[in-house]
Design a protein around this motif. Structure first.
Motif, short mmCIF file in Angstrom:
data_model
loop_
_atom_site.label_atom_id
_atom_site.label_comp_id
_atom_site.label_asym_id
_atom_site.label_seq_id
_atom_site.Cartn_x
_atom_site.Cartn_y
_atom_site.Cartn_z
N PHE A 45 40.18 37.89 40.52
CA PHE A 45 39.22 37.16 39.69
C PHE A 45 39.66 37.14 38.22
N LEU A 46 40.26 38.21 37.76
CA LEU A 46 40.67 38.30 36.36
C LEU A 46 42.00 37.62 36.10
N GLY A 47 42.78 37.36 37.15
CA GLY A 47 44.12 36.80 36.97
C GLY A 47 44.17 35.45 36.28
N VAL A 73 41.25 39.77 59.26
CA VAL A 73 42.33 39.81 58.27
C VAL A 73 42.40 38.48 57.53
N GLY A 74 42.26 37.38 58.26
CA GLY A 74 42.24 36.07 57.61
C GLY A 74 41.08 35.92 56.66
N LEU A 75 39.93 36.50 57.01
CA LEU A 75 38.77 36.44 56.12
C LEU A 75 39.05 37.18 54.82
N ALA A 76 39.77 38.31 54.92
CA ALA A 76 40.14 39.05 53.70
C ALA A 76 41.00 38.18 52.80
N GLY A 77 41.93 37.43 53.40
CA GLY A 77 42.75 36.51 52.61
C GLY A 77 41.92 35.44 51.93
N THR A 78 40.89 34.98 52.61
CA THR A 78 39.99 33.99 52.00
C THR A 78 39.25 34.59 50.82
N VAL A 79 38.87 35.86 50.93
CA VAL A 79 38.18 36.53 49.82
C VAL A 79 39.09 36.59 48.60
N PHE A 80 40.38 36.88 48.80
CA PHE A 80 41.32 36.92 47.68
C PHE A 80 41.33 35.56 46.96
N ALA A 81 41.51 34.50 47.75
CA ALA A 81 41.61 33.17 47.15
C ALA A 81 40.30 32.77 46.49
N LEU A 82 39.17 33.14 47.10
CA LEU A 82 37.88 32.81 46.50
C LEU A 82 37.69 33.55 45.19
N GLY A 83 38.13 34.80 45.12
CA GLY A 83 38.06 35.53 43.86
C GLY A 83 38.84 34.84 42.76
N GLY A 84 40.03 34.34 43.09
CA GLY A 84 40.82 33.62 42.10
C GLY A 84 40.18 32.32 41.67
N THR A 99 43.11 24.66 46.35
CA THR A 99 43.94 24.08 47.41
C THR A 99 44.44 25.15 48.37
N SER A 100 44.63 26.38 47.88
CA SER A 100 45.05 27.46 48.78
C SER A 100 43.92 27.85 49.73
#
Length: 418
Positions: free
Chosen positions: A336-338, A273-284, A169-170
């Motif tokens: 990803f590990l979180g 910068v927004g794309l980097a945020g998407t990468v974080f959420a995708l990793g999770g 959802t994020s």
């Protein structure tokens, strides 16, 4: 405490010829709760993006937009411990329905006010504070209810499913919220109100009780709160959970915030910068899907220790790449590990905590983790104003190092049963 058997569980001798009990995806009641909260979380993510945009459009003041966000965070933290008492004192289903009714009403009111041009800052603040308080109570009651809906061996997997919901959802909520806000300023808020209606119906349709019967009358509020905190601080595993969850949450929040600031300082375009945020959420999100497989292959103490040390190392690598988009890659690997760590820790918490204390123990853990995470942006900003990004951001892997040392040497973690 004893727990009533779930459908498909045997209460007598084991019948080796009996079919395997149904998996989590065939658990109707858990899936009702999970699906309702998927839509509710999606609506919340849409509204979270649209609220500061609305305040900026109404007032032109970034400071006032920040005040609205801070008001929601402070309300959530203040309501955490009372929410735990409520979740253990009252019927959890009715409590969640009341929270959904309140959230539905205030966000429908906000949508209507936007349509009428009457959505001033006081109205927005009332909606944010009321919605945050209701969400704090609802989420605590939901956490406490999972133990009543799934088998003990499914607890960690259920938490992993919830982690996937959060990250999914994020990812989807902010773009959808931005699209709807562009089509009509009231649409994200009316959509959020509709999501709470769906959540209400889903909770109402759950067939199983969401808690065990209470044989004793409830203690006074102060004594009830103290009872939950005594159990939380007196249990070796739960004490270790506090020391692990708080720095981990603070480190992830701080790293993501600091990474965003460092990228902007380096002149990286906002869209990147927004794309980097998407990468974080995708990793999770990917990590949440991988969590059940990792949990099956590693004993819990080994899993938690490995994840903490790996996360500390990956965050340290990310600091060396600060100011470049490549810094998002090791940080995404750490994210990803979180979910695996959260699933293992919170699944075990649900298993070791008696049902009548679930709400208070969950609220205590969430309060500790949330308070630390709320301080992270301010800490990141202060560090970056004094030092270059790389040395400033090393504070956050150092926090994870504290969690790793706790996981390695804590008796509460080392003696966890499989």
């Amino acid at each position: 405490m004893s727990r009533p058997p779930l459908a498909g569980e045997e209460t007598g001798a084991v019948d080796t010829a009996a079919p395997a009990p149904p998996g989590l995806w065939r658990n109707r009641d858990f899936n009702l709760l999970w699906t309702g909260q998927c839509l509710s979380d999606l609506g919340g993510a849409m509204a979270d993006l649209a609220l500061p945009l609305l305040v900026l459009q109404q007032t032109g003041s970034p400071t006032r937009a920040g005040v609205v966000g801070t008001a929601g965070l402070i309300t959530t933290l203040v309501c955490r411990l009372p929410a735990g008492v409520l979740a253990d004192r009252f019927d959890r289903r009715r409590l969640m329905i009341v929270c959904d009714l309140l959230r539905l009403a205030v966000y429908a009111l906000l949508g209507w006010a936007v349509l009428k041009g009457a959505a001033g800052l006081p109205v927005i603040l009332v909606v944010v504070i009321a919605g945050a308080a209701a969400t704090a109570v609802f989420s605590t009651a939901e956490h406490a209810s999972v133990r009543s809906l799934v088998r003990p061996d499914q607890l960690a997997f259920a938490v992993a499913r919830n982690e996937a919901r959060t990250y999914g959802t994020s990812l989807a909520g902010p773009p959808l919220g931005g699209l709807l806000f562009g089509l009509g300023r009231s649409l994200p808020f009316l959509g959020n109100a509709l999501s709470f209606l769906v959540s209400l119906v889903a909770v109402r349709c759950i067939g199983r009780p969401l808690q065990q019967p209470r044989a004793e009358p409830a203690a006074p509020v102060g004594a009830s709160t103290a009872e939950g905190l005594r159990f939380l601080l007196g249990h070796p595993f739960l004490r270790a959970l506090l020391v692990i969850a708080a720095p981990l949450n603070m480190a992830f929040t701080g790293m993501i915030f600091a990474m965003t600031l460092a990228l902007r300082r380096a002149g990286v375009a906002p869209v990147t910068v927004g794309l980097a945020g998407t990468v974080f959420a995708l990793g999770g999100l990917l990590g949440a899907f991988a969590a059940p497989a990792l949990q099956r292959r590693l004993r819990l103490p080994v899993l938690i220790t490995l994840l903490c040390w790996t996360t500390a190392a990956l965050m340290a690598v990310s600091t060396l790449l600060s100011g470049t988009v490549l810094a998002a890659v090791p940080l995404a690997a750490a994210v990803f590990l979180g979910p695996t760590a959260n699933a293992a820790l919170f699944g075990h918490q649900a298993a070791v905590t008696p049902d009548h204390l679930q709400g208070r123990v969950v609220s205590g853990v969430l309060l500790a983790a949330g308070s630390a995470a709320a301080l992270a942006p301010a800490l990141a900003g202060a560090l970056l104003s004094r030092w270059p990004p790389a040395p400033a951001m090393l504070v956050f892997p150092a926090l994870v190092l504290l969690a790793a040392l706790t996981a390695t040497f804590s008796k509460g973690i080392r003696t966890m049963p499989t």
